[in-house]
Design a protein around this motif. Structure first.
Motif, PDB file in Angstrom:
ATOM      1  N   TYR A   1     -34.424 -30.055 -19.359  1.00 50.00           N
ATOM      2  CA  TYR A   1     -33.833 -31.272 -19.877  1.00 50.00           C
ATOM      3  C   TYR A   1     -34.534 -31.687 -20.994  1.00 50.00           C
ATOM      4  CZ  TYR A   1     -31.815 -30.962 -15.057  1.00 50.00           C
ATOM      5  OH  TYR A   1     -31.387 -30.704 -13.879  1.00 50.00           O
ATOM      6  N   PHE A   2     -35.828 -31.357 -21.357  1.00 52.36           N
ATOM      7  CA  PHE A   2     -36.898 -31.977 -22.173  1.00 52.36           C
ATOM      8  C   PHE A   2     -37.377 -31.044 -23.280  1.00 52.36           C
ATOM      9  CE2 PHE A   2     -37.226 -34.295 -18.170  1.00 52.36           C
ATOM     10  CZ  PHE A   2     -36.526 -35.314 -18.627  1.00 52.36           C
ATOM     11  N   ASN A   3     -37.457 -31.330 -24.536  1.00 52.96           N
ATOM     12  CA  ASN A   3     -38.152 -30.531 -25.320  1.00 52.96           C
ATOM     13  C   ASN A   3     -39.722 -30.753 -25.259  1.00 52.96           C
ATOM     14  OD1 ASN A   3     -35.481 -31.549 -26.844  1.00 52.96           O
ATOM     15  ND2 ASN A   3     -35.876 -29.204 -27.005  1.00 52.96           N
TER      16      ASN A   3
ATOM     17  N   GLU B   1     -46.373 -31.049 -15.702  1.00 49.36           N
ATOM     18  CA  GLU B   1     -46.086 -29.561 -15.915  1.00 49.36           C
ATOM     19  C   GLU B   1     -44.826 -29.196 -15.317  1.00 49.36           C
ATOM     20  OE1 GLU B   1     -48.629 -25.510 -14.673  1.00 49.36           O
ATOM     21  OE2 GLU B   1     -49.352 -27.515 -14.260  1.00 49.36           O
ATOM     22  N   TRP B   2     -44.255 -29.775 -14.204  1.00 52.88           N
ATOM     23  CA  TRP B   2     -43.196 -29.370 -13.315  1.00 52.88           C
ATOM     24  C   TRP B   2     -41.917 -29.680 -14.105  1.00 52.88           C
ATOM     25  CZ3 TRP B   2     -39.858 -32.484 -10.197  1.00 52.88           C
ATOM     26  CH2 TRP B   2     -38.973 -31.665  -9.506  1.00 52.88           C
ATOM     27  N   LEU B   3     -42.093 -30.966 -14.840  1.00 51.98           N
ATOM     28  CA  LEU B   3     -40.812 -31.488 -15.512  1.00 51.98           C
ATOM     29  C   LEU B   3     -40.850 -30.468 -16.848  1.00 51.98           C
ATOM     30  CD1 LEU B   3     -40.646 -35.105 -14.522  1.00 51.98           C
ATOM     31  CD2 LEU B   3     -39.288 -33.315 -13.754  1.00 51.98           C
ATOM     32  N   ALA B   4     -41.838 -30.282 -17.585  1.00 53.86           N
ATOM     33  CA  ALA B   4     -41.701 -29.324 -18.625  1.00 53.86           C
ATOM     34  C   ALA B   4     -41.238 -28.069 -18.478  1.00 53.86           C
ATOM     35  CB  ALA B   4     -43.634 -29.169 -18.892  1.00 53.86           C
ATOM     36  N   ALA B   5     -41.076 -27.505 -17.326  1.00 57.26           N
ATOM     37  CA  ALA B   5     -40.406 -26.377 -17.227  1.00 57.26           C
ATOM     38  C   ALA B   5     -38.928 -26.377 -16.772  1.00 57.26           C
ATOM     39  CB  ALA B   5     -40.993 -25.553 -15.688  1.00 57.26           C
TER      40      ALA B   5
END
Length: 314
Positions: free
Chosen positions: A51-53, A44-48
Protein backbone atom coordinates in the motif's frame (compact mmCIF):
# COMPACT_ATOMS: atom_id res chain seq x y z
CA UNK A 1 2.44 12.18 -9.75
CA UNK A 2 0.83 13.38 -6.52
CA UNK A 3 2.33 12.91 -3.08
CA UNK A 4 -0.11 11.38 -0.59
CA UNK A 5 0.19 11.04 3.18
CA UNK A 6 -1.85 8.60 5.28
CA UNK A 7 -1.99 9.04 9.06
CA UNK A 8 -2.58 6.01 11.27
CA UNK A 9 -1.28 6.28 14.82
CA UNK A 10 -3.35 3.84 16.86
CA UNK A 11 -2.87 0.44 18.46
CA UNK A 12 -2.63 -2.83 16.52
CA UNK A 13 -6.39 -3.46 16.33
CA UNK A 14 -6.91 0.07 15.08
CA UNK A 15 -4.26 -0.46 12.40
CA UNK A 16 -5.73 -3.79 11.26
CA UNK A 17 -9.15 -2.17 10.89
CA UNK A 18 -7.53 0.26 8.44
CA UNK A 19 -6.17 -2.39 6.04
CA UNK A 20 -9.24 -2.14 3.79
CA UNK A 21 -9.07 1.68 3.74
CA UNK A 22 -5.32 1.46 3.01
CA UNK A 23 -6.12 -0.71 -0.03
CA UNK A 24 -8.84 1.71 -1.14
CA UNK A 25 -6.43 4.64 -1.05
CA UNK A 26 -3.81 2.70 -3.01
CA UNK A 27 -6.33 1.77 -5.71
CA UNK A 28 -7.51 5.37 -5.97
CA UNK A 29 -3.93 6.67 -6.15
CA UNK A 30 -2.48 3.78 -8.15
CA UNK A 31 0.31 5.81 -9.76
CA UNK A 32 0.94 8.24 -6.89
CA UNK A 33 3.59 8.20 -4.17
CA UNK A 34 1.94 7.24 -0.87
CA UNK A 35 3.61 7.74 2.50
CA UNK A 36 2.33 6.34 5.78
CA UNK A 37 2.98 8.05 9.10
CA UNK A 38 2.49 5.50 11.88
CA UNK A 39 3.85 4.32 15.21
CA UNK A 40 7.15 2.50 15.54
CA UNK A 41 5.79 -1.00 16.41
CA UNK A 42 3.90 -1.28 13.10
CA UNK A 43 6.28 0.54 10.75
CA UNK A 44 8.42 -2.37 9.55
CA UNK A 45 5.41 -4.66 9.09
CA UNK A 46 3.41 -2.11 7.09
CA UNK A 47 6.46 -1.19 5.02
CA UNK A 48 6.25 -4.73 3.59
CA UNK A 49 2.63 -4.19 2.50
CA UNK A 50 1.68 -3.24 -1.07
CA UNK A 51 0.00 0.00 0.00
CA UNK A 52 2.85 2.42 0.64
CA UNK A 53 5.98 3.68 -1.08
CA UNK A 54 7.42 4.96 2.17
CA UNK A 55 6.71 4.60 5.89
CA UNK A 56 7.60 7.29 8.42
CA UNK A 57 7.59 6.89 12.20
CA UNK A 58 5.75 9.24 14.52
CA UNK A 59 7.41 9.20 17.94
CA UNK A 60 4.41 11.11 19.34
CA UNK A 61 6.20 13.94 21.18
CA UNK A 62 4.67 15.06 24.45
CA UNK A 63 2.85 18.37 24.43
CA UNK A 64 5.77 20.03 26.25
CA UNK A 65 8.44 18.62 23.87
CA UNK A 66 8.94 21.65 21.65
CA UNK A 67 11.94 20.12 19.88
CA UNK A 68 9.97 16.95 19.12
CA UNK A 69 7.07 18.91 17.64
CA UNK A 70 9.51 20.99 15.60
CA UNK A 71 11.08 17.82 14.15
CA UNK A 72 7.65 16.45 13.31
CA UNK A 73 6.66 19.72 11.62
CA UNK A 74 9.83 19.73 9.52
CA UNK A 75 9.20 16.10 8.52
CA UNK A 76 5.65 16.86 7.40
CA UNK A 77 6.60 19.97 5.42
CA UNK A 78 9.55 18.16 3.77
CA UNK A 79 7.11 15.58 2.37
CA UNK A 80 5.57 18.19 0.04
CA UNK A 81 2.27 16.35 0.29
CA UNK A 82 -0.60 17.21 -2.02
CA UNK A 83 -3.24 15.37 0.00
CA UNK A 84 -3.47 13.84 3.48
CA UNK A 85 -5.88 11.12 4.62
CA UNK A 86 -6.13 11.32 8.39
CA UNK A 87 -7.54 7.88 9.24
CA UNK A 88 -6.88 8.40 12.95
CA UNK A 89 -9.16 11.47 13.21
CA UNK A 90 -8.12 12.14 16.80
CA UNK A 91 -7.52 15.51 18.38
CA UNK A 92 -3.79 14.79 18.08
CA UNK A 93 -3.78 13.85 14.38
CA UNK A 94 -6.07 16.79 13.57
CA UNK A 95 -3.48 19.08 15.17
CA UNK A 96 -0.99 17.94 12.53
CA UNK A 97 -3.03 19.80 9.90
CA UNK A 98 -2.04 23.06 11.58
CA UNK A 99 1.66 22.18 11.58
CA UNK A 100 1.72 23.00 7.87
CA UNK A 101 2.17 26.66 6.91
CA UNK A 102 -1.20 28.12 5.97
CA UNK A 103 -0.03 28.89 2.44
CA UNK A 104 1.22 25.30 1.97
CA UNK A 105 -1.54 23.28 3.62
CA UNK A 106 -2.31 20.15 1.58
CA UNK A 107 -5.79 18.87 0.81
CA UNK A 108 -6.93 17.14 3.97
CA UNK A 109 -9.47 14.38 4.56
CA UNK A 110 -10.44 14.21 8.21
CA UNK A 111 -12.04 16.29 10.94
CA UNK A 112 -9.43 19.05 11.37
CA UNK A 113 -10.97 22.51 11.54
CA UNK A 114 -10.67 24.24 8.18
CA UNK A 115 -9.62 21.15 6.21
CA UNK A 116 -10.59 20.80 2.54
CA UNK A 117 -12.42 17.43 2.71
CA UNK A 118 -14.09 17.22 6.12
CA UNK A 119 -16.02 14.16 7.22
CA UNK A 120 -19.41 15.69 7.97
CA UNK A 121 -21.29 12.44 8.53
CA UNK A 122 -23.41 13.20 11.63
CA UNK A 123 -23.35 9.52 12.59
CA UNK A 124 -19.59 9.07 12.33
CA UNK A 125 -19.13 8.47 16.05
CA UNK A 126 -21.80 5.76 16.02
CA UNK A 127 -20.27 3.81 13.13
CA UNK A 128 -17.92 0.86 13.36
CA UNK A 129 -14.33 1.99 12.85
CA UNK A 130 -14.10 0.43 9.35
CA UNK A 131 -17.43 1.87 8.23
CA UNK A 132 -16.48 5.31 9.57
CA UNK A 133 -13.22 5.28 7.62
CA UNK A 134 -14.88 4.24 4.36
CA UNK A 135 -17.54 6.92 4.86
CA UNK A 136 -14.80 9.50 5.32
CA UNK A 137 -13.00 8.31 2.20
CA UNK A 138 -16.18 8.48 0.09
CA UNK A 139 -16.52 12.13 1.08
CA UNK A 140 -13.02 12.63 -0.34
CA UNK A 141 -13.80 10.81 -3.61
CA UNK A 142 -12.37 7.38 -2.72
CA UNK A 143 -15.34 5.15 -3.49
CA UNK A 144 -14.06 1.55 -3.34
CA UNK A 145 -14.38 -0.40 -0.08
CA UNK A 146 -12.26 -3.57 -0.39
CA UNK A 147 -12.10 -6.12 2.44
CA UNK A 148 -8.88 -6.49 4.43
CA UNK A 149 -6.22 -8.53 2.65
CA UNK A 150 -3.31 -10.09 4.53
CA UNK A 151 -2.01 -12.27 1.70
CA UNK A 152 1.16 -10.16 1.59
CA UNK A 153 2.32 -11.20 5.08
CA UNK A 154 3.30 -14.68 6.28
CA UNK A 155 6.00 -16.66 8.06
CA UNK A 156 7.41 -20.17 8.31
CA UNK A 157 5.81 -21.96 11.28
CA UNK A 158 8.03 -25.06 11.15
CA UNK A 159 10.10 -23.98 14.16
CA UNK A 160 7.01 -24.20 16.37
CA UNK A 161 6.44 -27.91 15.57
CA UNK A 162 2.68 -27.50 15.80
CA UNK A 163 0.22 -30.40 15.48
CA UNK A 164 -2.21 -30.59 12.57
CA UNK A 165 -5.19 -29.55 14.70
CA UNK A 166 -4.71 -26.52 16.92
CA UNK A 167 -6.67 -23.51 18.13
CA UNK A 168 -5.41 -20.05 19.07
CA UNK A 169 -6.10 -18.54 22.50
CA UNK A 170 -5.49 -14.83 23.16
CA UNK A 171 -6.09 -14.38 26.90
CA UNK A 172 -4.47 -10.95 27.22
CA UNK A 173 -5.49 -7.36 26.59
CA UNK A 174 -4.30 -3.88 27.50
CA UNK A 175 -2.66 -4.26 30.94
CA UNK A 176 -4.37 -1.11 32.22
CA UNK A 177 -7.83 -2.47 31.27
CA UNK A 178 -8.04 -5.88 33.03
CA UNK A 179 -11.85 -5.86 32.87
CA UNK A 180 -11.48 -6.73 29.17
CA UNK A 181 -10.08 -10.16 30.10
CA UNK A 182 -12.01 -13.41 30.38
CA UNK A 183 -10.55 -14.97 33.57
CA UNK A 184 -7.67 -17.34 33.00
CA UNK A 185 -9.49 -20.12 34.87
CA UNK A 186 -12.07 -20.07 32.06
CA UNK A 187 -9.33 -20.17 29.42
CA UNK A 188 -7.83 -23.14 31.27
CA UNK A 189 -11.20 -24.91 31.23
CA UNK A 190 -11.54 -24.13 27.53
CA UNK A 191 -8.04 -25.47 26.87
CA UNK A 192 -8.95 -28.69 28.62
CA UNK A 193 -12.18 -29.02 26.64
CA UNK A 194 -10.29 -28.53 23.38
CA UNK A 195 -7.72 -31.18 24.31
CA UNK A 196 -10.49 -33.73 24.91
CA UNK A 197 -11.61 -33.00 21.34
CA UNK A 198 -8.17 -33.60 19.86
CA UNK A 199 -7.41 -29.90 19.35
CA UNK A 200 -4.24 -28.47 20.90
CA UNK A 201 -4.57 -25.00 22.48
CA UNK A 202 -1.87 -22.54 21.38
CA UNK A 203 -1.55 -19.54 23.69
CA UNK A 204 -0.58 -16.18 22.18
CA UNK A 205 0.51 -12.96 23.82
CA UNK A 206 3.27 -10.50 24.52
CA UNK A 207 5.93 -10.68 27.19
CA UNK A 208 3.63 -8.92 29.65
CA UNK A 209 1.17 -11.82 29.35
CA UNK A 210 3.49 -14.72 30.17
CA UNK A 211 1.94 -15.06 33.63
CA UNK A 212 -1.50 -15.55 32.06
CA UNK A 213 -0.13 -18.25 29.78
CA UNK A 214 1.58 -19.98 32.69
CA UNK A 215 -1.67 -20.10 34.66
CA UNK A 216 -3.37 -21.81 31.73
CA UNK A 217 -0.51 -24.29 31.27
CA UNK A 218 -0.44 -25.07 34.99
CA UNK A 219 -3.96 -26.46 34.53
CA UNK A 220 -3.40 -27.87 31.02
CA UNK A 221 0.29 -28.73 30.53
CA UNK A 222 -0.33 -30.02 26.99
CA UNK A 223 -1.20 -26.53 25.79
CA UNK A 224 1.52 -24.85 23.71
CA UNK A 225 2.79 -21.47 24.87
CA UNK A 226 3.93 -19.12 22.09
CA UNK A 227 3.81 -16.04 24.28
CA UNK A 228 6.38 -13.47 23.15
CA UNK A 229 7.51 -15.74 20.28
CA UNK A 230 5.36 -14.40 17.44
CA UNK A 231 5.57 -11.28 15.36
CA UNK A 232 2.77 -10.00 13.14
CA UNK A 233 3.72 -12.20 10.13
CA UNK A 234 3.67 -15.26 12.40
CA UNK A 235 0.24 -14.29 13.73
CA UNK A 236 -1.12 -14.10 10.18
CA UNK A 237 0.38 -17.49 9.30
CA UNK A 238 -0.98 -19.06 12.50
CA UNK A 239 -4.43 -17.67 11.76
CA UNK A 240 -4.45 -19.35 8.34
CA UNK A 241 -3.42 -22.72 9.80
CA UNK A 242 -5.56 -22.79 12.95
CA UNK A 243 -8.92 -24.48 13.33
CA UNK A 244 -10.28 -21.37 15.05
CA UNK A 245 -9.36 -18.67 17.58
CA UNK A 246 -10.80 -17.40 20.85
CA UNK A 247 -9.69 -14.21 22.54
CA UNK A 248 -10.47 -10.98 24.30
CA UNK A 249 -10.86 -7.57 22.71
CA UNK A 250 -7.18 -7.30 21.84
CA UNK A 251 -5.09 -6.41 18.80
CA UNK A 252 -4.02 -9.94 17.82
CA UNK A 253 -7.68 -11.01 17.53
CA UNK A 254 -8.22 -8.28 14.93
CA UNK A 255 -5.31 -9.56 12.87
CA UNK A 256 -6.36 -13.20 13.28
CA UNK A 257 -9.93 -12.47 12.20
CA UNK A 258 -8.80 -10.34 9.25
CA UNK A 259 -6.61 -13.22 8.08
CA UNK A 260 -9.76 -15.33 7.70
CA UNK A 261 -9.60 -17.51 10.81
CA UNK A 262 -12.95 -18.48 12.34
CA UNK A 263 -12.93 -16.41 15.52
CA UNK A 264 -14.88 -15.80 18.71
CA UNK A 265 -14.12 -12.45 20.34
CA UNK A 266 -15.10 -11.75 23.95
CA UNK A 267 -16.23 -8.27 24.98
CA UNK A 268 -16.93 -6.73 28.38
CA UNK A 269 -18.65 -3.45 29.21
CA UNK A 270 -15.29 -1.75 28.76
CA UNK A 271 -15.61 -1.66 24.96
CA UNK A 272 -18.40 -1.61 22.41
CA UNK A 273 -18.30 -4.30 19.68
CA UNK A 274 -20.64 -2.20 17.55
CA UNK A 275 -17.78 0.29 17.17
CA UNK A 276 -14.62 -1.79 17.13
CA UNK A 277 -15.26 -5.54 16.95
CA UNK A 278 -12.89 -7.59 14.79
CA UNK A 279 -14.04 -7.99 11.20
CA UNK A 280 -13.34 -11.05 9.10
CA UNK A 281 -14.79 -13.92 7.12
CA UNK A 282 -16.21 -15.72 10.17
CA UNK A 283 -16.43 -13.81 13.46
CA UNK A 284 -18.74 -14.27 16.45
CA UNK A 285 -19.00 -11.81 19.32
CA UNK A 286 -19.86 -12.81 22.89
CA UNK A 287 -20.51 -9.87 25.18
CA UNK A 288 -21.10 -9.67 28.93
CA UNK A 289 -20.84 -6.62 31.21
CA UNK A 290 -18.43 -8.66 33.33
CA UNK A 291 -16.61 -11.46 31.51
CA UNK A 292 -16.29 -13.37 34.80
CA UNK A 293 -19.98 -14.17 34.28
CA UNK A 294 -19.34 -15.80 30.89
CA UNK A 295 -19.33 -19.57 31.29
CA UNK A 296 -17.63 -22.11 29.08
CA UNK A 297 -20.80 -23.46 27.46
CA UNK A 298 -21.67 -20.34 25.40
CA UNK A 299 -18.07 -20.16 24.15
CA UNK A 300 -18.14 -23.79 23.01
CA UNK A 301 -21.51 -23.17 21.36
CA UNK A 302 -20.14 -20.12 19.54
CA UNK A 303 -17.16 -22.16 18.36
CA UNK A 304 -19.47 -24.88 17.10
CA UNK A 305 -21.37 -22.30 15.07
CA UNK A 306 -18.16 -21.08 13.41
CA UNK A 307 -16.14 -24.29 13.04
CA UNK A 308 -16.55 -28.05 13.02
CA UNK A 309 -15.95 -28.60 16.72
CA UNK A 310 -15.73 -32.36 17.37
CA UNK A 311 -17.33 -34.10 20.32
CA UNK A 312 -15.09 -34.97 23.29
CA UNK A 313 -13.27 -38.28 23.04
CA UNK A 314 -15.21 -41.06 24.75
Amino acid sequence: MSRILVLKLGALGNVVLSLGPFAAIRRHHASDHITLLTMRPWAEWLAASPYFNQVLIDDRPDWWDAAGWWRLRRQLIAGRFDRVYDLQTSSRSSRYFHLFPRQAQPEWSGIAHGCSHPDRNPDRNRLHDIDRQFSQLRAAGVTEAPPPDLSWTSADLARFALPDQFALLAPGSSPHRPIKRWPTRHYAALAGALLTRGITPVILGTGDETALAQEIRDATPDAIDLTNRTGLPELAALARAACFAIGNDTGPMHLIAAAGCASVALFSRDSDPALDAPRGRSVSILSRPDLADLDLAPVLAALSSRAALPMPAG
